[in-house]
Design an enzyme around this catalytic site. Sequence first.
Site, PDB file in Angstrom:
ATOM      1  N   ASN A  52       0.610  -1.162  -0.076  1.00 24.94           N
ATOM      2  CA  ASN A  52      -0.043   0.006  -0.035  1.00 24.94           C
ATOM      3  C   ASN A  52       0.865   1.221   0.128  1.00 24.94           C
ATOM      4  OD1 ASN A  52      -2.291  -1.601   0.301  1.00 24.94           O
ATOM      5  ND2 ASN A  52      -2.257  -1.483   2.526  1.00 24.94           N
ATOM      6  N   HIS A 138     -14.398  -2.011   5.840  1.00 21.39           N
ATOM      7  CA  HIS A 138     -13.083  -2.423   6.471  1.00 21.39           C
ATOM      8  C   HIS A 138     -13.372  -3.155   7.667  1.00 21.39           C
ATOM      9  CE1 HIS A 138      -8.844  -2.675   8.088  1.00 21.39           C
ATOM     10  NE2 HIS A 138      -8.585  -2.827   6.683  1.00 21.39           N
ATOM     11  N   GLU A 183     -16.824   4.515   3.292  1.00 25.97           N
ATOM     12  CA  GLU A 183     -15.490   4.655   3.015  1.00 25.97           C
ATOM     13  C   GLU A 183     -15.645   5.645   1.667  1.00 25.97           C
ATOM     14  OE1 GLU A 183     -13.412   1.025   2.745  1.00 25.97           O
ATOM     15  OE2 GLU A 183     -14.103   0.501   4.541  1.00 25.97           O
ATOM     16  N   SER A 187     -11.422  -1.229   0.109  1.00 28.04           N
ATOM     17  CA  SER A 187     -10.248  -1.890   0.088  1.00 28.04           C
ATOM     18  C   SER A 187      -9.957  -3.062  -0.978  1.00 28.04           C
ATOM     19  CB  SER A 187      -9.996  -2.513   1.390  1.00 28.04           C
ATOM     20  OG  SER A 187     -10.258  -1.552   2.288  1.00 28.04           O
ATOM     21  N   ASP A 212     -14.116   6.743   6.186  1.00 22.51           N
ATOM     22  CA  ASP A 212     -12.642   6.267   6.059  1.00 22.51           C
ATOM     23  C   ASP A 212     -12.369   6.649   4.600  1.00 22.51           C
ATOM     24  OD1 ASP A 212     -10.649   4.633   5.666  1.00 22.51           O
ATOM     25  OD2 ASP A 212     -11.453   3.005   6.984  1.00 22.51           O
ATOM     26  N   HIS A 215      -7.596   4.995   1.843  1.00 21.36           N
ATOM     27  CA  HIS A 215      -7.080   4.491   0.374  1.00 21.36           C
ATOM     28  C   HIS A 215      -6.947   5.821  -0.562  1.00 21.36           C
ATOM     29  CE1 HIS A 215      -6.536   0.356   1.133  1.00 21.36           C
ATOM     30  NE2 HIS A 215      -7.609   0.471   1.421  1.00 21.36           N
ATOM     31  N   LYS A 243      -0.357   3.937   4.650  1.00 20.74           N
ATOM     32  CA  LYS A 243      -0.417   3.590   3.254  1.00 20.74           C
ATOM     33  C   LYS A 243       0.464   4.644   2.557  1.00 20.74           C
ATOM     34  CE  LYS A 243      -4.048   0.515   3.876  1.00 20.74           C
ATOM     35  NZ  LYS A 243      -5.348   0.484   4.560  1.00 20.74           N
TER      36      LYS A 243
HETATM   37  C1  LIG Z   1      -5.742   0.048   5.937  1.00 19.17           C
HETATM   38  C2  LIG Z   1      -7.099   0.280   6.325  1.00 19.17           C
HETATM   39  C3  LIG Z   1      -7.411   0.713   7.720  1.00 19.17           C
HETATM   40  C4  LIG Z   1      -6.245   0.367   8.834  1.00 19.17           C
HETATM   41  O1  LIG Z   1      -5.139   1.393   8.775  1.00 19.17           O
HETATM   42  P1  LIG Z   1      -4.051   0.969   9.668  1.00 19.17           P
HETATM   43  O2  LIG Z   1      -3.438   2.261   9.915  1.00 19.17           O
HETATM   44  O3  LIG Z   1      -3.234   0.066   8.631  1.00 19.17           O
HETATM   45  O4  LIG Z   1      -4.381   0.251  10.856  1.00 19.17           O
HETATM   46  C5  LIG Z   1      -8.605   1.114   7.923  1.00 19.17           C
HETATM   47  N1  LIG Z   1      -9.407   1.222   6.914  1.00 19.17           N
HETATM   48  C6  LIG Z   1      -9.342   1.029   5.734  1.00 19.17           C
HETATM   49  C7  LIG Z   1     -10.257   1.119   4.715  1.00 19.17           C
HETATM   50  C8  LIG Z   1      -8.044   0.356   5.325  1.00 19.17           C
HETATM   51  O5  LIG Z   1      -7.936   0.057   4.111  1.00 19.17           O
END
Ligand SMILES: *Cc1c(COP(=O)(O)O)cnc(C)c1O
Length: 391
Positions: A52, A138, A183, A187, A212, A215, A243
């Site tokens: 990522n 997620h 989101e 993901s 969220d 990404h 990421k």
């Molecule tokens: C990767 C991810 C997370 C978690 O984030 P981390 O900082 O890796 O714990 C949360 N939500 C989504 C949509 C993700 O892809």
Amino acid sequence: MSERAQQRHFIDQALELRTQEDRLRTLQPLNPGEDGIEVTRDGVNLVNFCSNDYLGLSHHPKLRERARQYADKYGVGSAASRLISGTYTIHTRLERKIAELFNAEAALLFNSGFQANSTILQALTDRNSLILADKRSHNSLLQGALLSRATFHRFNHNDMEHLERLLEKGTSRSYNRILIVTETVFSMDGDRSDLEAVCRLAERYEALLFVDDAHAVGVWGERGRGLAFDQPRVDLTLGTFGKAFGAFGAFVLCSEKIKQYLVNFCPGFIYTTALPPPVVGALDAAVDLIPRLEAERTRYHQIITTLRQQINEYGFDTGGSATQIIPVIIGDDRETLQLADFMEENGILATAIRPPTVPENSARIRLTISSKHQARHIDQLTKVLRRWNEG
Ligand SMILES: *Cc1c(COP(=O)(O)O)cnc(C)c1O
């Protein structure tokens, strides 16, 4: 069997079942190369198409340098939680810089996106509240909703009519508040939500809205400010530093009031050691760098679009992907594993994602593209995929 062995029998059983289903997961260590894109596993060189590290910042000289500087100046650990003595001036300075970049009233650091998501939802709700989350959210958000005492329903993926029906039903009951969770980029499919439509519903039903943006921050939007940028109806936006930011940790954008509330009521913020100084240093450099990468992002977006078109031309299904996450949906579990093996034999590292992580009959190779992938890396990938479909 002894009583002790009997008590632990469930562990053997669960692992046995996973093995029978051919779904037992194991850790496969590797070593990242100089740029983080080329890696070695068991002495074999592979091009990584499942990291990522979207902007390649995990190996950027500026981030490394500031991480070193901060380690020298502030030590390698912050030695306490934020509310005790773990808030250094570097933490508050980073929060101010993040808030400024994202044009938000306030930003609050978390140790990971998982930690934020799994504990913010419970802080915002109680047993009299209703949480409505997109079905493909997620796992951290799912955990968050389950940990809360709120009533929890999931709406069909990106289905605004379904969300509205649930909101309507919710309003007719006497919930103290409704929290919508979604989101910007999902993901496993790399598709996007219609955030404006979600905002309109949040507005109409007077719901709180948590988005969220893990990404999208750094990757999408003007100056890399994500896809929830300038959406005043969003109450909380989550971004991760793991990421595109190339390091570790997470942040929430919100109002000063909500920040103050989380500082007082969110267990995942309160009961954990503050981010270590070297990480804060790397992030400080990342925040300086990310808005300036406009040309790199434009080139990156073009590479993603061209690659997706090419994969489609070879006859593969990439679902609703509109981003740097490109699922190559095969359907059958075993065939997907075979493709992953074939790719690895040909120098490409890409993971097979199978149910229950994705719905039944939608096993896939999940490709993630980095702006650091060179033309030769992309060529290598497309050749392998073409050969698979011809063979
Ligand atoms: C990767 C991810 C997370 C978690 O984030 P981390 O900082 O890796 O714990 C949360 N939500 C989504 C949509 C993700 O892809």
